[in-house]
Motif scaffolding. Structure first.
Motif, PDB file in Angstrom:
ATOM      1  N   UNK A 213       0.852  -1.197   0.000  1.00 32.71           N
ATOM      2  CA  UNK A 213       0.000   0.000   0.000  1.00 32.71           C
ATOM      3  C   UNK A 213       0.890   1.251   0.000  1.00 32.71           C
ATOM      4  N   UNK A 214       0.571   2.255  -0.839  1.00 30.94           N
ATOM      5  CA  UNK A 214       1.435   3.443  -0.899  1.00 30.94           C
ATOM      6  C   UNK A 214       1.436   4.197   0.434  1.00 30.94           C
ATOM      7  N   UNK A 215       2.619   4.415   0.980  1.00 28.44           N
ATOM      8  CA  UNK A 215       2.702   5.056   2.298  1.00 28.44           C
ATOM      9  C   UNK A 215       2.520   6.572   2.217  1.00 28.44           C
ATOM     10  N   UNK A 216       2.272   7.080   1.005  1.00 25.98           N
ATOM     11  CA  UNK A 216       1.992   8.518   0.856  1.00 25.98           C
ATOM     12  C   UNK A 216       0.507   8.825   1.040  1.00 25.98           C
ATOM     13  N   UNK A 217      -0.298   7.806   1.322  1.00 24.84           N
ATOM     14  CA  UNK A 217      -1.736   8.057   1.499  1.00 24.84           C
ATOM     15  C   UNK A 217      -2.004   8.678   2.860  1.00 24.84           C
ATOM     16  N   UNK A 218      -2.662   9.844   2.857  1.00 26.19           N
ATOM     17  CA  UNK A 218      -3.048  10.492   4.117  1.00 26.19           C
ATOM     18  C   UNK A 218      -4.474  10.993   3.989  1.00 26.19           C
ATOM     19  N   UNK A 219      -5.391  10.644   4.849  1.00 27.73           N
ATOM     20  CA  UNK A 219      -5.179   9.675   5.923  1.00 27.73           C
ATOM     21  C   UNK A 219      -5.060   8.272   5.355  1.00 27.73           C
ATOM     22  N   UNK A 220      -4.410   7.420   6.116  1.00 27.01           N
ATOM     23  CA  UNK A 220      -4.261   6.032   5.672  1.00 27.01           C
ATOM     24  C   UNK A 220      -5.621   5.325   5.721  1.00 27.01           C
ATOM     25  N   UNK A 221      -5.903   4.495   4.710  1.00 31.63           N
ATOM     26  CA  UNK A 221      -7.161   3.725   4.756  1.00 31.63           C
ATOM     27  C   UNK A 221      -7.187   2.824   5.995  1.00 31.63           C
ATOM     28  N   UNK A 222      -8.390   2.516   6.457  1.00 36.06           N
ATOM     29  CA  UNK A 222      -8.517   1.687   7.668  1.00 36.06           C
ATOM     30  C   UNK A 222      -7.861   0.328   7.474  1.00 36.06           C
ATOM     31  N   UNK A 223      -8.096  -0.250   6.305  1.00 38.79           N
ATOM     32  CA  UNK A 223      -7.467  -1.542   6.018  1.00 38.79           C
ATOM     33  C   UNK A 223      -6.109  -1.285   5.362  1.00 38.79           C
ATOM     34  N   UNK A 224      -5.147  -2.160   5.616  1.00 42.17           N
ATOM     35  CA  UNK A 224      -3.851  -1.978   4.944  1.00 42.17           C
ATOM     36  C   UNK A 224      -3.802  -2.733   3.615  1.00 42.17           C
ATOM     37  N   UNK A 225      -4.971  -3.160   3.149  1.00 41.79           N
ATOM     38  CA  UNK A 225      -5.040  -3.823   1.853  1.00 41.79           C
ATOM     39  C   UNK A 225      -4.872  -2.794   0.739  1.00 41.79           C
ATOM     40  N   UNK A 226      -3.922  -3.023  -0.119  1.00 43.00           N
ATOM     41  CA  UNK A 226      -3.753  -2.156  -1.279  1.00 43.00           C
ATOM     42  C   UNK A 226      -4.783  -2.551  -2.339  1.00 43.00           C
ATOM     43  N   UNK A 227      -5.181  -1.606  -3.187  1.00 43.22           N
ATOM     44  CA  UNK A 227      -6.092  -1.934  -4.288  1.00 43.22           C
ATOM     45  C   UNK A 227      -5.809  -1.026  -5.479  1.00 43.22           C
ATOM     46  N   UNK A 228      -6.256  -1.449  -6.676  1.00 41.00           N
ATOM     47  CA  UNK A 228      -5.870  -0.709  -7.883  1.00 41.00           C
ATOM     48  C   UNK A 228      -6.320   0.754  -7.901  1.00 41.00           C
ATOM     49  N   UNK A 229      -7.370   1.108  -7.139  1.00 43.31           N
ATOM     50  CA  UNK A 229      -7.803   2.518  -7.128  1.00 43.31           C
ATOM     51  C   UNK A 229      -6.759   3.425  -6.471  1.00 43.31           C
ATOM     52  N   UNK A 230      -5.740   2.835  -5.830  1.00 41.19           N
ATOM     53  CA  UNK A 230      -4.686   3.649  -5.206  1.00 41.19           C
ATOM     54  C   UNK A 230      -3.519   3.932  -6.168  1.00 41.19           C
ATOM     55  N   UNK A 231      -3.619   3.442  -7.392  1.00 46.24           N
ATOM     56  CA  UNK A 231      -2.536   3.665  -8.354  1.00 46.24           C
ATOM     57  C   UNK A 231      -2.174   5.153  -8.527  1.00 46.24           C
ATOM     58  N   UNK A 232      -3.158   6.076  -8.482  1.00 44.54           N
ATOM     59  CA  UNK A 232      -2.800   7.497  -8.638  1.00 44.54           C
ATOM     60  C   UNK A 232      -1.774   7.992  -7.601  1.00 44.54           C
TER      61      UNK A 232
END
Ligand SMILES: [Zn+2]
Length: 265
Positions: A213-232
């Motif tokens: 999961x990209x660690x640049x996400x703020x706030x971090x999603x509740x689940x640490x599951x990465x998914x394709x919608x986080x590609x941006x």
């Protein structure tokens, strides 16, 4: 955007796979290439592509292959199985295959054998190779060298190597897949420093979801599951490092992916 490496057959996507794909499309991630890691997973990948063909046209594609971790477990017929699966139009590459000496879940000798057999298969079928490598660079590079001119393309998926390794890959025309590893403020730093050495026409982006999961996400999603919608988040990070507009990076990497995987636009 095209996510060139996503493990959609992972059980962490069982419950909400349709929503995961819809969320990806809503973020502009319009094509996804499922990673096949052994014969069973590759079959599931093909089945997913077929299952969603009506609902999401021109969206799901897959690779078929055996990950080095699974090399010890192959059956006598596995190459036949892969070859049959590869007849389906949704199959766009052979892999992921390669070498992983990090924990040697399979013996190095068997990893090498299964890697070489899959490179032969890619050559026979004229398909690109989707490559995995960890703690095995020189052996891996020596093994793949004879096949460079024999397959349509090679993709070094989830590249996390050093500068010297990157230059060797780039030098032989390999495509380089960059994941959310690059977003990690600690272990991603060395990758951030060399990413500008990848020719823009060889750069590909991937989430490797549900991992990394990209660690640049703020706030971090509740689940640490990465998914394709986080590609941006990965695209934005790379664009920032390369001082490019994200749109520019998106159009270039999408074009690269369409070319290397022979995807309809
Ligand atoms: Zn991999």
């Amino acid at each position: 955007m095209i996510d060139i490496g996503v493990n959609l057959t992972n059980k962490r996507f069982d419950k909400d796979l349709t929503e995961v794909i819809v969320r990806a499309k809503n973020k502009g991630v319009n094509q996804l290439i499922i990673t096949g890691t052994n014969v069973d997973e590759s079959k599931k990948g093909v089945a997913l592509c077929q299952h969603y063909q009506q609902k999401f046209s021109n969206t799901l594609y897959t690779t078929v292959g055996v990950h080095p971790h699974d090399a010890d477990a192959v059956t006598e017929n596995y190459l036949n199985d892969l070859s049959q699966l590869a007849e389906q139009p949704c199959v766009k590459a052979i892999g992921e295959c390669g070498l992983d000496f990090n924990r040697n879940f399979s013996t190095p000798a068997q990893q090498l054998k299964v890697f070489e057999e899959q490179m032969q298969l890619a050559k026979q079928l004229n398909k690109p190779l989707f490559l995995h490598q960890r703690d095995a660079f020189q052996t891996w590079f020596d093994a793949l060298n004879p096949f460079i001119e024999q397959v349509p393309a090679m993709i070094a998926h989830c590249f996390t190597g050093n500068k010297e390794e990157l230059l060797k890959c780039v030098d032989v025309g390999m495509y380089i897949g960059i994941t959310g590893w690059v977003c990690d403020e600690r272990r991603g730093v060395s990758l951030q420093e060399i990413i500008n050495l990848i020719p823009l026409d060889r750069l590909l982006v991937e989430t490797d979801a549900p991992y990394l999961i990209p660690r640049t996400m703020h706030p971090k999603p509740k689940s640490n599951r990465n998914e394709p919608s986080y590609l941006p988040f990965i695209v934005d990070k790379i664009a920032n490092i390369l001082a490019l507009a994200p749109e520019e990076l998106i159009s270039q990497t999408s074009l690269n992916a369409q070319q290397v995987f022979d995807l309809p636009s």
